[in-house]
Design a protein around this motif. Sequence first.
Motif, PDB file in Angstrom:
ATOM      1  N   MET A  98     -21.100  34.983  22.385  1.00  0.00           N
ATOM      2  CA  MET A  98     -21.860  34.823  23.629  1.00  0.00           C
ATOM      3  C   MET A  98     -23.210  34.179  23.344  1.00  0.00           C
ATOM      4  O   MET A  98     -23.670  33.329  24.112  1.00  0.00           O
ATOM      5  CB  MET A  98     -22.005  36.167  24.329  1.00  0.00           C
ATOM      6  CG  MET A  98     -20.656  36.687  24.790  1.00  0.00           C
ATOM      7  SD  MET A  98     -20.699  37.870  26.123  1.00  0.00           S
ATOM      8  CE  MET A  98     -21.283  36.905  27.470  1.00  0.00           C
ATOM      9  N   ALA A  99     -23.849  34.548  22.225  1.00  0.00           N
ATOM     10  CA  ALA A  99     -25.145  33.979  21.887  1.00  0.00           C
ATOM     11  C   ALA A  99     -25.042  32.481  21.608  1.00  0.00           C
ATOM     12  O   ALA A  99     -25.952  31.718  21.919  1.00  0.00           O
ATOM     13  CB  ALA A  99     -25.735  34.706  20.678  1.00  0.00           C
ATOM     14  N   SER A 100     -23.918  32.074  21.025  1.00  0.00           N
ATOM     15  CA  SER A 100     -23.728  30.650  20.727  1.00  0.00           C
ATOM     16  C   SER A 100     -23.149  29.894  21.920  1.00  0.00           C
ATOM     17  O   SER A 100     -22.922  28.695  21.843  1.00  0.00           O
ATOM     18  CB  SER A 100     -22.781  30.496  19.534  1.00  0.00           C
ATOM     19  OG  SER A 100     -21.470  30.882  19.896  1.00  0.00           O
ATOM     20  N   GLU A 101     -22.890  30.622  23.014  1.00  0.00           N
ATOM     21  CA  GLU A 101     -22.327  30.071  24.251  1.00  0.00           C
ATOM     22  C   GLU A 101     -20.900  29.580  24.079  1.00  0.00           C
ATOM     23  O   GLU A 101     -20.405  28.795  24.885  1.00  0.00           O
ATOM     24  CB  GLU A 101     -23.228  28.996  24.844  1.00  0.00           C
ATOM     25  CG  GLU A 101     -24.591  29.549  25.226  1.00  0.00           C
ATOM     26  CD  GLU A 101     -25.474  28.554  25.942  1.00  0.00           C
ATOM     27  OE1 GLU A 101     -24.979  27.498  26.358  1.00  0.00           O
ATOM     28  OE2 GLU A 101     -26.673  28.848  26.081  1.00  0.00           O
ATOM     29  N   ALA A 102     -20.216  30.038  23.016  1.00  0.00           N
ATOM     30  CA  ALA A 102     -18.779  29.776  22.903  1.00  0.00           C
ATOM     31  C   ALA A 102     -18.057  30.487  24.046  1.00  0.00           C
ATOM     32  O   ALA A 102     -17.053  30.001  24.555  1.00  0.00           O
ATOM     33  CB  ALA A 102     -18.257  30.250  21.555  1.00  0.00           C
ATOM     34  N   ILE A 103     -18.575  31.656  24.402  1.00  0.00           N
ATOM     35  CA  ILE A 103     -18.114  32.370  25.594  1.00  0.00           C
ATOM     36  C   ILE A 103     -19.229  32.245  26.618  1.00  0.00           C
ATOM     37  O   ILE A 103     -20.341  32.724  26.410  1.00  0.00           O
ATOM     38  CB  ILE A 103     -17.835  33.859  25.297  1.00  0.00           C
ATOM     39  CG1 ILE A 103     -16.700  34.000  24.289  1.00  0.00           C
ATOM     40  CG2 ILE A 103     -17.510  34.597  26.589  1.00  0.00           C
ATOM     41  CD1 ILE A 103     -16.455  35.426  23.833  1.00  0.00           C
ATOM     42  N   HIS A 104     -18.921  31.597  27.729  1.00  0.00           N
ATOM     43  CA  HIS A 104     -19.932  31.392  28.761  1.00  0.00           C
ATOM     44  C   HIS A 104     -20.038  32.615  29.673  1.00  0.00           C
ATOM     45  O   HIS A 104     -21.137  33.013  30.056  1.00  0.00           O
ATOM     46  CB  HIS A 104     -19.585  30.145  29.574  1.00  0.00           C
ATOM     47  CG  HIS A 104     -20.591  29.824  30.623  1.00  0.00           C
ATOM     48  ND1 HIS A 104     -21.822  29.305  30.309  1.00  0.00           N
ATOM     49  CD2 HIS A 104     -20.567  29.970  31.960  1.00  0.00           C
ATOM     50  CE1 HIS A 104     -22.507  29.135  31.426  1.00  0.00           C
ATOM     51  NE2 HIS A 104     -21.763  29.536  32.434  1.00  0.00           N
ATOM     52  N   ALA A 105     -18.889  33.192  30.027  1.00  0.00           N
ATOM     53  CA  ALA A 105     -18.878  34.351  30.909  1.00  0.00           C
ATOM     54  C   ALA A 105     -17.710  35.250  30.539  1.00  0.00           C
ATOM     55  O   ALA A 105     -16.646  34.780  30.146  1.00  0.00           O
ATOM     56  CB  ALA A 105     -18.763  33.916  32.362  1.00  0.00           C
ATOM     57  N   LEU A 106     -17.935  36.556  30.683  1.00  0.00           N
ATOM     58  CA  LEU A 106     -16.927  37.542  30.306  1.00  0.00           C
ATOM     59  C   LEU A 106     -16.826  38.577  31.425  1.00  0.00           C
ATOM     60  O   LEU A 106     -17.790  39.260  31.733  1.00  0.00           O
ATOM     61  CB  LEU A 106     -17.340  38.206  28.992  1.00  0.00           C
ATOM     62  CG  LEU A 106     -16.367  39.149  28.330  1.00  0.00           C
ATOM     63  CD1 LEU A 106     -15.141  38.399  27.836  1.00  0.00           C
ATOM     64  CD2 LEU A 106     -17.053  39.838  27.159  1.00  0.00           C
ATOM     65  N   SER A 107     -15.657  38.661  32.021  1.00  0.00           N
ATOM     66  CA  SER A 107     -15.381  39.688  33.018  1.00  0.00           C
ATOM     67  C   SER A 107     -14.584  40.781  32.335  1.00  0.00           C
ATOM     68  O   SER A 107     -13.533  40.510  31.750  1.00  0.00           O
ATOM     69  CB  SER A 107     -14.589  39.074  34.181  1.00  0.00           C
ATOM     70  OG  SER A 107     -14.178  40.081  35.072  1.00  0.00           O
ATOM     71  N   LEU A 108     -15.086  42.009  32.388  1.00  0.00           N
ATOM     72  CA  LEU A 108     -14.479  43.100  31.633  1.00  0.00           C
ATOM     73  C   LEU A 108     -13.823  44.138  32.526  1.00  0.00           C
ATOM     74  O   LEU A 108     -14.361  44.522  33.556  1.00  0.00           O
ATOM     75  CB  LEU A 108     -15.545  43.821  30.809  1.00  0.00           C
ATOM     76  CG  LEU A 108     -16.027  43.149  29.552  1.00  0.00           C
ATOM     77  CD1 LEU A 108     -17.136  43.977  28.918  1.00  0.00           C
ATOM     78  CD2 LEU A 108     -14.897  42.950  28.581  1.00  0.00           C
ATOM     79  N   ASN A 109     -12.670  44.597  32.075  1.00  0.00           N
ATOM     80  CA  ASN A 109     -12.004  45.769  32.624  1.00  0.00           C
ATOM     81  C   ASN A 109     -11.764  46.685  31.440  1.00  0.00           C
ATOM     82  O   ASN A 109     -11.051  46.298  30.503  1.00  0.00           O
ATOM     83  CB  ASN A 109     -10.669  45.392  33.276  1.00  0.00           C
ATOM     84  CG  ASN A 109     -10.853  44.391  34.390  1.00  0.00           C
ATOM     85  OD1 ASN A 109     -11.536  44.674  35.359  1.00  0.00           O
ATOM     86  ND2 ASN A 109     -10.276  43.213  34.239  1.00  0.00           N
ATOM     87  N   THR A 110     -12.374  47.869  31.441  1.00  0.00           N
ATOM     88  CA  THR A 110     -12.216  48.782  30.317  1.00  0.00           C
ATOM     89  C   THR A 110     -11.620  50.098  30.792  1.00  0.00           C
ATOM     90  O   THR A 110     -11.970  50.595  31.868  1.00  0.00           O
ATOM     91  CB  THR A 110     -13.573  49.045  29.624  1.00  0.00           C
ATOM     92  OG1 THR A 110     -14.508  49.525  30.583  1.00  0.00           O
ATOM     93  CG2 THR A 110     -14.099  47.783  28.963  1.00  0.00           C
ATOM     94  N   TYR A 111     -10.729  50.629  29.977  1.00  0.00           N
ATOM     95  CA  TYR A 111     -10.031  51.863  30.329  1.00  0.00           C
ATOM     96  C   TYR A 111      -9.797  52.693  29.068  1.00  0.00           C
ATOM     97  O   TYR A 111      -9.562  52.143  27.993  1.00  0.00           O
ATOM     98  CB  TYR A 111      -8.648  51.562  30.924  1.00  0.00           C
ATOM     99  CG  TYR A 111      -8.665  50.671  32.119  1.00  0.00           C
ATOM    100  CD1 TYR A 111      -8.897  51.180  33.392  1.00  0.00           C
ATOM    101  CD2 TYR A 111      -8.450  49.299  31.976  1.00  0.00           C
ATOM    102  CE1 TYR A 111      -8.908  50.340  34.496  1.00  0.00           C
ATOM    103  CE2 TYR A 111      -8.467  48.454  33.076  1.00  0.00           C
ATOM    104  CZ  TYR A 111      -8.691  48.986  34.339  1.00  0.00           C
ATOM    105  OH  TYR A 111      -8.713  48.152  35.419  1.00  0.00           O
ATOM    106  N   THR A 112      -9.794  53.992  29.241  1.00  0.00           N
ATOM    107  CA  THR A 112      -9.247  54.856  28.202  1.00  0.00           C
ATOM    108  C   THR A 112      -7.726  54.796  28.354  1.00  0.00           C
ATOM    109  O   THR A 112      -7.224  54.391  29.420  1.00  0.00           O
ATOM    110  CB  THR A 112      -9.714  56.315  28.381  1.00  0.00           C
ATOM    111  OG1 THR A 112      -9.177  56.818  29.604  1.00  0.00           O
ATOM    112  CG2 THR A 112     -11.232  56.436  28.342  1.00  0.00           C
ATOM    113  N   PRO A 113      -6.972  55.177  27.357  1.00  0.00           N
ATOM    114  CA  PRO A 113      -5.499  55.189  27.513  1.00  0.00           C
ATOM    115  C   PRO A 113      -5.052  56.052  28.697  1.00  0.00           C
ATOM    116  O   PRO A 113      -4.096  55.700  29.393  1.00  0.00           O
ATOM    117  CB  PRO A 113      -5.008  55.752  26.176  1.00  0.00           C
ATOM    118  CG  PRO A 113      -6.077  55.363  25.205  1.00  0.00           C
ATOM    119  CD  PRO A 113      -7.367  55.482  25.978  1.00  0.00           C
ATOM    120  N   GLU A 114      -5.751  57.158  28.938  1.00  0.00           N
ATOM    121  CA  GLU A 114      -5.397  58.034  30.052  1.00  0.00           C
ATOM    122  C   GLU A 114      -5.641  57.341  31.396  1.00  0.00           C
ATOM    123  O   GLU A 114      -4.823  57.437  32.314  1.00  0.00           O
ATOM    124  CB  GLU A 114      -6.196  59.346  29.971  1.00  0.00           C
ATOM    125  CG  GLU A 114      -5.831  60.207  28.777  1.00  0.00           C
ATOM    126  CD  GLU A 114      -6.467  59.739  27.455  1.00  0.00           C
ATOM    127  OE1 GLU A 114      -7.413  58.930  27.472  1.00  0.00           O
ATOM    128  OE2 GLU A 114      -5.998  60.190  26.396  1.00  0.00           O
TER     129      GLU A 114
END
Length: 81
Positions: A59-75
């Motif tokens: 992200m700092a090098s702008e190789a990734i411009h934007a990241l949309s995250l969905n995070t979950y525990t296994p449960e």
Amino acid sequence: MISPDQVEAMIKAGVPDAQVTAVSPDGEHFEVTVISPAFAGKRRVQQHQLVYGAVQQAMASEAIHALSLNTYTPEEWATKN
């Protein structure tokens, strides 16, 4: 340009027990789903901070411009699907 596979590898390196799926229509904007027991007991912001830490350099090098995250525990994931 960075591939979704590379993003998945970076996240798995930073969150070793994670299941990761990354998609990108253009190689700069990514939508990522991360499932990990490491998220248990953590607030959503803390979960996202773990993932952002894994891709921080990209992200700092702008190789990734934007990241949309969905995070979950296994449960959480099990009840979602």
